[in-house]
Enzyme design. Structure first.
Site, short mmCIF file in Angstrom:
data_model
loop_
_atom_site.label_atom_id
_atom_site.label_comp_id
_atom_site.label_asym_id
_atom_site.label_seq_id
_atom_site.Cartn_x
_atom_site.Cartn_y
_atom_site.Cartn_z
N THR A 40 -2.92 4.78 8.62
CA THR A 40 -3.07 5.46 7.33
C THR A 40 -3.98 4.62 6.45
OG1 THR A 40 -0.90 6.43 7.60
CG2 THR A 40 -1.74 6.33 5.35
N ASP A 55 13.27 -11.38 -0.97
CA ASP A 55 12.93 -11.32 0.46
C ASP A 55 14.04 -10.56 1.18
OD1 ASP A 55 12.65 -11.83 3.18
OD2 ASP A 55 11.95 -13.88 2.88
N GLY A 99 22.71 -2.25 5.65
CA GLY A 99 23.98 -2.64 5.01
C GLY A 99 24.09 -2.05 3.61
N ARG A 148 -7.88 -4.71 8.39
CA ARG A 148 -7.82 -3.45 9.12
C ARG A 148 -9.20 -2.78 9.11
NH1 ARG A 148 -1.83 -1.05 7.40
NH2 ARG A 148 -1.87 -2.50 5.67
N ASN A 201 8.62 -9.22 -1.88
CA ASN A 201 8.44 -10.66 -2.10
C ASN A 201 6.96 -11.03 -2.17
OD1 ASN A 201 7.64 -10.43 0.53
ND2 ASN A 201 8.94 -12.07 1.33
N PHE A 226 0.84 -1.21 0.00
CA PHE A 226 0.00 0.00 0.00
C PHE A 226 0.88 1.26 0.00
CE2 PHE A 226 -2.27 2.63 3.46
CZ PHE A 226 -2.93 3.44 2.54
N TYR A 267 5.42 -7.71 15.96
CA TYR A 267 5.46 -6.49 15.15
C TYR A 267 6.11 -5.35 15.95
CZ TYR A 267 3.55 -2.78 12.07
OH TYR A 267 3.38 -1.71 11.22
N THR A 276 2.55 -9.84 1.50
CA THR A 276 1.26 -9.18 1.77
C THR A 276 0.89 -8.19 0.67
OG1 THR A 276 2.27 -7.40 3.08
CG2 THR A 276 1.53 -9.36 4.28
P1 NAD Z 1 1.58 -3.62 3.06
O1 NAD Z 1 1.40 -5.00 3.60
O2 NAD Z 1 0.60 -3.13 2.06
O3 NAD Z 1 3.03 -3.44 2.43
C1 NAD Z 1 4.16 -4.10 2.93
C2 NAD Z 1 4.93 -4.68 1.74
O4 NAD Z 1 6.13 -5.31 2.22
C3 NAD Z 1 4.13 -5.76 1.00
O5 NAD Z 1 4.13 -5.51 -0.38
C4 NAD Z 1 4.88 -7.06 1.33
O6 NAD Z 1 4.76 -8.02 0.32
C5 NAD Z 1 6.30 -6.55 1.53
N1 NAD Z 1 7.13 -7.41 2.36
C6 NAD Z 1 6.86 -7.86 3.61
N2 NAD Z 1 7.88 -8.64 4.05
C7 NAD Z 1 8.81 -8.65 3.05
C8 NAD Z 1 10.08 -9.26 2.91
N3 NAD Z 1 10.60 -10.06 3.86
N4 NAD Z 1 10.77 -9.03 1.77
C9 NAD Z 1 10.29 -8.24 0.79
N5 NAD Z 1 9.07 -7.63 0.86
C10 NAD Z 1 8.35 -7.86 1.99
O7 NAD Z 1 1.63 -2.65 4.33
P2 NAD Z 1 1.69 -1.06 4.38
O8 NAD Z 1 0.49 -0.59 5.10
O9 NAD Z 1 1.98 -0.50 3.04
O10 NAD Z 1 2.95 -0.85 5.33
C11 NAD Z 1 4.22 -0.50 4.81
C12 NAD Z 1 5.17 -0.18 5.94
O11 NAD Z 1 4.65 0.91 6.71
C13 NAD Z 1 5.37 -1.34 6.92
O12 NAD Z 1 6.72 -1.37 7.32
C14 NAD Z 1 4.47 -0.98 8.08
O13 NAD Z 1 4.97 -1.50 9.29
C15 NAD Z 1 4.54 0.55 8.07
N6 NAD Z 1 3.34 1.15 8.69
C16 NAD Z 1 2.15 1.21 8.00
C17 NAD Z 1 1.04 1.78 8.62
C18 NAD Z 1 -0.29 1.94 7.93
O14 NAD Z 1 -1.23 2.46 8.53
N7 NAD Z 1 -0.46 1.53 6.69
C19 NAD Z 1 1.15 2.27 9.93
C20 NAD Z 1 2.37 2.16 10.59
C21 NAD Z 1 3.46 1.62 9.94
N1 UDP Z 2 -11.59 -2.87 14.32
C1 UDP Z 2 -12.97 -3.05 14.40
N2 UDP Z 2 -13.59 -3.77 13.42
C2 UDP Z 2 -12.94 -4.30 12.34
C3 UDP Z 2 -11.53 -4.09 12.26
C4 UDP Z 2 -10.90 -3.38 13.26
O1 UDP Z 2 -13.62 -2.59 15.35
O2 UDP Z 2 -13.60 -4.94 11.49
C5 UDP Z 2 -10.92 -2.08 15.36
C6 UDP Z 2 -9.68 -2.74 15.98
O3 UDP Z 2 -10.05 -3.57 17.06
C7 UDP Z 2 -8.89 -1.54 16.42
C8 UDP Z 2 -9.24 -0.46 15.39
O4 UDP Z 2 -10.43 -0.90 14.75
O5 UDP Z 2 -9.34 -1.09 17.69
C9 UDP Z 2 -8.16 -0.22 14.35
O6 UDP Z 2 -7.79 -1.46 13.84
P1 UDP Z 2 -6.79 -1.65 12.62
O7 UDP Z 2 -6.65 -3.12 12.41
O8 UDP Z 2 -7.25 -0.85 11.47
O9 UDP Z 2 -5.41 -1.01 13.10
P2 UDP Z 2 -4.57 -0.96 14.48
O10 UDP Z 2 -4.63 0.46 14.87
O11 UDP Z 2 -5.21 -1.84 15.51
O12 UDP Z 2 -3.22 -1.39 14.08
#
Ligand code: NAD
Ligand code: UDP
Length: 319
Positions: free
Chosen positions: A180, A56, A107, A191, A32, A11, A150, A35
């Site tokens: 986000t 990966d 690295g 989510r 990879n 995303f 995590y 997700t």
């Molecule tokens: P996402 O799952 O859509 O994207 C993560 C990507 O990483 C995926 O495409 C997945 O295939 C890839 N990936 C995972 N493990 C891998 C590996 N070992 N090697 C290569 N690729 C790998 O999730 P996202 O919401 O886009 O999150 C992206 C980053 O932002 C993450 O590090 C997440 O922890 C961080 N983050 C996101 C949010 C949010 O609200 N979306 C909030 C806090 C932190």
């Molecule tokens: N949640 C919910 N119903 C759903 C999915 C999530 O009530 O179908 C709640 C979840 O328990 C959490 C909040 O919504 O309190 C945000 O969840 P999310 O998985 O989006 O992200 P988090 O902030 O927990 O990483």
């Protein structure tokens, strides 16, 4: 600049690719697909300044040519145990992406003397006892709880990033991302926003976990991406929160989504499906982002949801 983005098929990673390509940079995307999805990058096939490496990040990384910046975004990110794409079902992979993946990407950055940005998370604050959360808060995390794969991987990643900065003098930055949402979220990652939007668009009741009085603060993806890019081009080394400080209860989020989508089915309260301790409250203090990179989000929750809905309608076959 030549920029390596890990998690590029996810995303946030795919939006980063788009925005940085539009600014004239050359991007190497790495993923990879654990997700993420190739669909998120399909529109970039044939783009001259974009190459993709399926890899990966837990394994040694080699990229040809000079790299000026590394953005490490690869990691599963959803806490939902009901989804095969949530980190509860990918616990070892989550720890490896945060620990080994961070080590390998640091690295690469060290070998190329690149700017390095780590995608950290509000989850490092755990179930916060301080509200709103400032970067100076150390957090309240259960080290062996079900969310710890995590939270602790990201805390380790932050510590390792600071060690590379302090010991090797690497030009690192850390972004603590709060919830986000927007187009290209995985529909089935469990989510709150994707669950609620899908349920509402199918005229089903929205599944609120617990009483729904837990709060979150939701940031529209374009605002977040602008902040990450500002941080990338800054000299800041200490963690910076990025998120929208507008705090809302999950019940009120559900009601808002029902209103916008004209869904009359209301909500269905379920036992809290969240694993470990579902944080009760979460709201970013973004004063540092404001001071250091002159950033604040511009999109209201209503506007952001309206921009996100067409993506869900298309993916669900309604458009
Ligand atoms: P996402 O799952 O859509 O994207 C993560 C990507 O990483 C995926 O495409 C997945 O295939 C890839 N990936 C995972 N493990 C891998 C590996 N070992 N090697 C290569 N690729 C790998 O999730 P996202 O919401 O886009 O999150 C992206 C980053 O932002 C993450 O590090 C997440 O922890 C961080 N983050 C996101 C949010 C949010 O609200 N979306 C909030 C806090 C932190
Ligand atoms: N949640 C919910 N119903 C759903 C999915 C999530 O009530 O179908 C709640 C979840 O328990 C959490 C909040 O919504 O309190 C945000 O969840 P999310 O998985 O989006 O992200 P988090 O902030 O927990 O990483």
């Amino acid at each position: 600049m030549n920029i390596l983005i890990t998690g590029a098929a996810g995303f946030l990673g795919s939006h980063l690719c788009d925005k940085l390509l539009s600014e004239g940079h050359t991007i190497i995307g790495m993923d990879n697909f654990i997700t993420g999805s190739p669909d998120n990058l399909a529109h970039l096939s044939g783009t001259q300044n974009f190459t993709f490496i399926r890899h990966d990040v837990a394994n040694f990384i080699f990229v040809p040519g000079k790299i000026d910046a590394v953005l490490h975004f690869a990691s599963p990110a959803s806490p939902n145990p009901a989804s095969p794409f949530g980190f509860p079902n990918l616990p070892i992979q989550t720890m490896k992406a945060g620990a080994l993946g961070t080590h390998n990407t640091l690295g690469v950055a060290r070998a190329h003397d690149s700017r390095y940005i780590l995608a950290s998370t509000s989850e490092i604050y755990g179930n916060p006892l301080e509200h709103p959360q400032k970067e100076s808060y150390w957090g309240n995390v259960d080290p062996i709880g079900l969310r710890s794969v995590y939270d602790e991987a990201k805390r380790f990643a932050e510590a390792l990033t600071m060690a590379y900065h302090r010991y090797h003098g690497l030009n690192t930055g850390i972004v603590r991302i709060f919830n986000t949402y927007g187009p290209r979220m995985r529909l089935d990652d469990g989510r709150a926003v994707p669950n609620f939007l899908q349920q509402a668009l199918q005229n089903k009741p929205l599944t609120v976990y617990g009483k729904g009085n837990q709060t979150r603060s939701f940031c529209y993806v374009n605002d977040l991406i602008d902040g990450i890019i500002k941080l990338l081009f800054s000299e800041e080394h200490l963690p910076v929160n990025l998120g929208n400080p507008h705090e809302i209860s999950i019940l009120n989020l559900a009601k808002l989504i029902n209103k916008i989508t004209e869904n009359e089915m209301g909500v269905k309260f379920l036992d809290n499906m969240s694993i470990g301790k579902d944080p009760d409250r979460r709201q970013p203090d973004i004063h540092r982002a404001n001071e250091i990179i002159q950033w604040e989000p511009k999109t209201t929750l209503d506007e952001g949801l309206l921009k996100t809905i067409p993506y869900f309608q298309t993916k669900m076959g309604f458009l």
